[in-house]
Design a protein around this motif. Structure first.
Motif: not given
Ligand SMILES: [Zn+2]
Ligand SMILES: [Zn+2]
Length: 329
Positions: A76, A78, A80-81, A176, A197
């Motif tokens: 996904h 977000h 942190d990815h 999530h 996640d």
């Molecule tokens: Zn996430």
């Protein structure tokens, strides 16, 4: 030819990077896992772990005198990815070829998010300034990604592929915020499921267990301890509904799926090495072949070209599972 499927963990932390003395054993970089299937390199997520991986790929390919070609899959989008991507050196190399796929409402969603992350206000170099050849696309759950002699392309679920093909199935989870893609990567009869996640359900995530059925390695979110999740850990509010699992939830899925091995992933950024080790012990009581992911962990699976296809249990996968269950009600 190299006949091992190799999994290497470059970033195992959730939410934000955590350098410092308390995290040296498991590491502080955010999500990034490398999978090597023979000559092919697949990268799962672009947390900060992708930064050292990028340097390693440049070194490796220049030694082998090969141009870089890789497949980057986002679970996904977000932060942190995706936060390591602006510092991913191969993306700046003119003859490098990057196939970048992930979820999104339109085919352009992944591209738009990456462009936004590198807009003039937020980063000095834009996506266009990265000189590599990039094929960026949001994909649908029903699409099967194939990497074979003809390159990277899409196929219909259930269609036949060549013996040396890397075949990747997608499972969309709603456990999530905003949804997340879970990937099953299959090569030469071996399969790895990457389920970061995602939050467990009461009675377990049965759709996920069906998708991960008989995977050799299940990489599963295990951000929280039971006490933390329930709001019984001093100083930490309950995290129910945040979209992350406990070690016990991950173990339940691994046991039900009869996975070969469980790797706990996306460690809470507030957890020191001792707390992550405790997560591992909790999981091992429920599913003995459990390990907490750490930076540098490598898992090698002996490939068997004639082995089980690793295709998810079609009867239960995705839409057909829902239909099957709704019809019975
Ligand atoms: Zn996430
Ligand atoms: Zn995350």
């Amino acid at each position: 030819m190299n006949e091992e499927l190799k999994i290497k963990f470059w970033g195992v932390r959730g939410s934000y990077p955590t350098p410092g003395a308390g995290t040296v054993k498991y590491g502080g970089n955010t999500a990034c896992v490398e999978i090597r299937a023979g000559r092919r390199t697949i990268i799962l997520d672009a947390g900060t772990g992708i930064i050292p991986l990028g340097r390693e790929l440049v070194k490796r390919t220049s030694q082998e005198k090969q141009p870089i070609e890789l497949l980057l899959l986002f679970s996904h989008l977000h932060h942190d990815h995706t936060q390591g991507f602006p510092f991913f050196v191969p993306a700046y190399i003119p003859n490098a070829k990057l196939h970048i796929f992930g979820p999104g409402g339109t085919p352009e969603t992944v591209k738009h998010v990456l462009e936004h992350n590198q807009s003039a206000e937020t980063f000095p170099l834009s996506l266009r300034d990265m000189a590599s050849v990039k094929d960026i696309e949001s994909v649908r759950e029903s699409q099967v990604i194939v990497w074979d002699e003809d390159g990277v392309h899409f196929a219909e679920s259930g269609s036949r592929s060549s013996e040396d093909a890397v075949v990747i199935h997608i499972h969309k989870s709603y456990a999530h915020p905003g949804g997340v893609y879970i990937y099953r990567i299959i090569w030469h009869g071996k399969s790895v499921v990457y389920a970061t996640d995602t939050e467990g359900y009461v009675g377990m995530d049965r759709r996920l267990a069906a998708f991960a059925r008989n995977a050799d390695v299940l990489i599963h979110d295990a951000q929280y301890s039971e006490e933390h999740y329930r709001g019984q850990l001093a100083g930490f509010p309950s995290t129910q509904g945040y979209g992350h699992s406990t070690a016990a939830m991950a173990s339940e899925v691994a046991a039900s799926a009869e996975a070969g091995e469980l790797v706990l992933f996306h460690h809470d950024p507030a957890y020191t090495d001792d707390l992550v080790a405790a997560q591992e012990s909790t999981a091992q009581k429920l599913f003995p072949d459990s390990h907490a992911a750490y930076e540098g962990l490598e898992i090698k699976l002996n490939a068997d070209p004639k082995g089980f296809s690793g295709q998810p249990d079609a009867k239960f996968a995705g839409e057909s599972w829902l239909k099957h269950n709704l019809d019975r009600k």
